[in-house]
Write an enzyme that holds these catalytic residues in place. Structure first.
Site, mmCIF file in Angstrom:
data_model
loop_
_atom_site.group_PDB
_atom_site.id
_atom_site.type_symbol
_atom_site.label_atom_id
_atom_site.label_comp_id
_atom_site.label_asym_id
_atom_site.label_seq_id
_atom_site.Cartn_x
_atom_site.Cartn_y
_atom_site.Cartn_z
ATOM 1 N N CYS A 99 21.707 3.492 11.402
ATOM 2 C CA CYS A 99 22.947 3.830 12.270
ATOM 3 C C CYS A 99 22.883 3.056 13.549
ATOM 4 O O CYS A 99 23.791 3.214 14.151
ATOM 5 C CB CYS A 99 22.773 5.294 12.699
ATOM 6 S SG CYS A 99 22.573 6.488 11.263
ATOM 7 N N HIS A 392 31.138 9.586 12.807
ATOM 8 C CA HIS A 392 29.724 8.555 12.755
ATOM 9 C C HIS A 392 30.086 7.769 11.461
ATOM 10 O O HIS A 392 29.174 7.985 10.442
ATOM 11 C CB HIS A 392 28.798 9.457 12.691
ATOM 12 C CG HIS A 392 27.349 8.340 12.527
ATOM 13 N ND1 HIS A 392 27.307 7.198 13.282
ATOM 14 C CD2 HIS A 392 26.199 8.626 12.028
ATOM 15 C CE1 HIS A 392 25.946 6.690 12.650
ATOM 16 N NE2 HIS A 392 25.377 7.378 12.135
ATOM 17 N N CYS A 422 19.642 6.969 17.572
ATOM 18 C CA CYS A 422 18.550 7.135 16.662
ATOM 19 C C CYS A 422 18.968 6.283 15.241
ATOM 20 O O CYS A 422 20.252 6.157 15.302
ATOM 21 C CB CYS A 422 18.177 8.556 16.319
ATOM 22 S SG CYS A 422 19.577 9.450 15.810
#
Length: 436
Positions: A99, A392, A422
């Site tokens: 990510c 996301h 994160c």
């Protein structure tokens, strides 16, 4: 040795972000159903080059990333160069850091500028959860290789007989951490239990995120950083993120059942980010080159940091490890920041990190610091809403955060902002941005 990070080239020029853009973010199997990460990447890069009015031939390097890999085009960056107006000789390579992927692509381009290898580069990331590489079972994969080498019908028949019906079933991409077998949602449940994050607090944060994102869209603030995407065969388009609950009602969140721990869990679909499709990109230049070309940068990179922790317990604590390092390298404390933008993978993960920012015990035991990172001022935190609302697309989130922070700081007359996330694998990323 100084702890300060020098994010400049040999002439002392800062690394400028001159433009940023993204597609609207869309929930899985909705607006971008059937559109690959590569196609979305080409879409946003083409539009960014057009809007910025830069000569595509001036782009010296493209670093781009994806998390859900396309076997047919593993080097997405090179394919984007070949599919846009850039010079075919443009250096291009792909990265992946879960990510935090487009944080990494941005840093790689920045470091190329810092070393003097280039003056202008483009970074970003794209992911599709709707166009997925569907695999086959290990037994079938083994048999297919053997069949390719078999010469006689008898040999081929013997190989085929080894297979059962279940061996022929397609295998979707794993959503679990390779090392542990835990999904991100299960990790979020771990964190909710470790840090005593209540269901009510998770739902409240999600409601806040959706409410602020709705206000942000309605204010027109995102108009210049989100493009209109026309979907092949070009009979429809999307010009707004479609995950945002525009009429969010806090009480409605309590109606959903836990998604990962059905009996004792608190993490639900409503307080988690959905699987999302989208792409984003930014253009970076040396400060001198930006001025020579007449660009007014939207921001500058002041410092950055990447960290890693163990994956077995609470691995989504990356912001709590990367942020103090980025602040130290910038010569700053948390209270010095104008804005704080933290990726909201899950409300539980976000709240756990927020809690540890203010914990002296965590700072002493985990960071080797004698003071907490700092209590988060909510008037500075995710002021436009966060990933819980916007969605996301894994590799696209980093450069979304960077662009959004810079533009909001510009609207407020300048200052410094933190963008942090994160990532799977126990990774963390943080970047300090400054805007004049």
């Amino acid at each position: 040795m100084s702890d300060r990070q020098q994010v400049t080239n040999s002439r002392g020029e800062r690394i400028a972000i001159v433009a940023g853009l993204r597609t609207p973010f869309a929930k899985q199997a909705t607006a971008f159903h059937g559109v690959s990460a590569l196609d979305m990447g080409k879409m946003v890069v083409n539009e960014l080059l057009s809007r910025s009015e830069i000569d595509p031939q001036l782009i010296e390097q493209l670093v781009y990333g994806q998390v859900v890999q396309m076997p047919a085009a593993p080097n997405i960056a090179r394919e984007i160069v070949l599919g846009t107006g850039m010079n075919v000789s443009t250096d291009a390579y792909s990265v992946t850091r879960a990510c935090a992927t487009s944080f990494q692509s941005a840093v790689n381009v920045a470091e190329s500028i810092m070393t003097g290898n280039i003056e202008i580069g483009l970074a970003g990331g794209s992911d599709s959860s709707s166009v997925l590489p569907i695999g086959v079972s290990k037994k079938l994969a083994h048999a297919l290789v053997d069949l390719n080498k078999a010469r006689t019908f008898k040999q081929k028949f013997a190989i085929a007989r080894r297979l059962g019906l279940k061996d022929l079933m397609p295998v979707p991409p794993a959503v679990a951490e390779y090392s542990t077998g835990l999904s991100m949602g299960q990790t979020a449940e771990q964190m909710a239990k470790t840090y005593n994050i209540s269901r009510a607090d998770q739902d409240a944060l999600a409601h806040r995120s959706h409410t602020l994102a709705t206000e942000t869209w309605n204010s027109g603030h995102l108009r210049n950083e989100v493009m209109t995407a026309h979907i092949p065969p070009y009979k429809q388009f999307i010009d707004r993120d479609n995950n945002i609950r525009e009429n969010s009602v806090l009480e409605s969140y309590a109606k959903l059942r836990p998604a990962f721990d059905r009996k004792h869990g608190t993490v639900t679909a409503a307080n988690s980010t959905p699987l999302t499709d989208g792409a984003s990109a930014i253009i970076l230049m040396s400060e001198g080159r930006a001025k020579a070309l007449g660009y007014q940068p939207i921001g500058y990179i002041k410092s950055y940091a990447f960290t890693a922790i163990d994956v077995w317990q609470d691995m989504l604590m990356g912001p709590s490890y990367a942020t103090p390092l980025a602040l130290k390298r910038a010569g700053m404390e948390l209270e010095d920041l104008t804005l704080i933008e933290m990726h909201e993978a899950f409300a539980a993960q976000t709240l756990a990190n927020m809690q540890m920012f203010g914990s002296k015990k965590f700072a002493e035991e985990k960071l080797g610091r004698n003071r907490a990172i700092g209590e988060i001022d909510m008037s500075k935190f995710n002021v436009l809403g966060g990933s819980l609302a916007y969605g996301h697309p894994f590799a696209a989130t980093g450069t979304r955060l960077i662009t959004q922070v810079c533009n909001e700081l510009k609207r407020r007359g300048g200052g410094t902002g933190l963008a942090t996330a994160c990532a799977a694998g126990g990774l963390g990323a943080a970047m300090i941005l400054e805007v004049e």
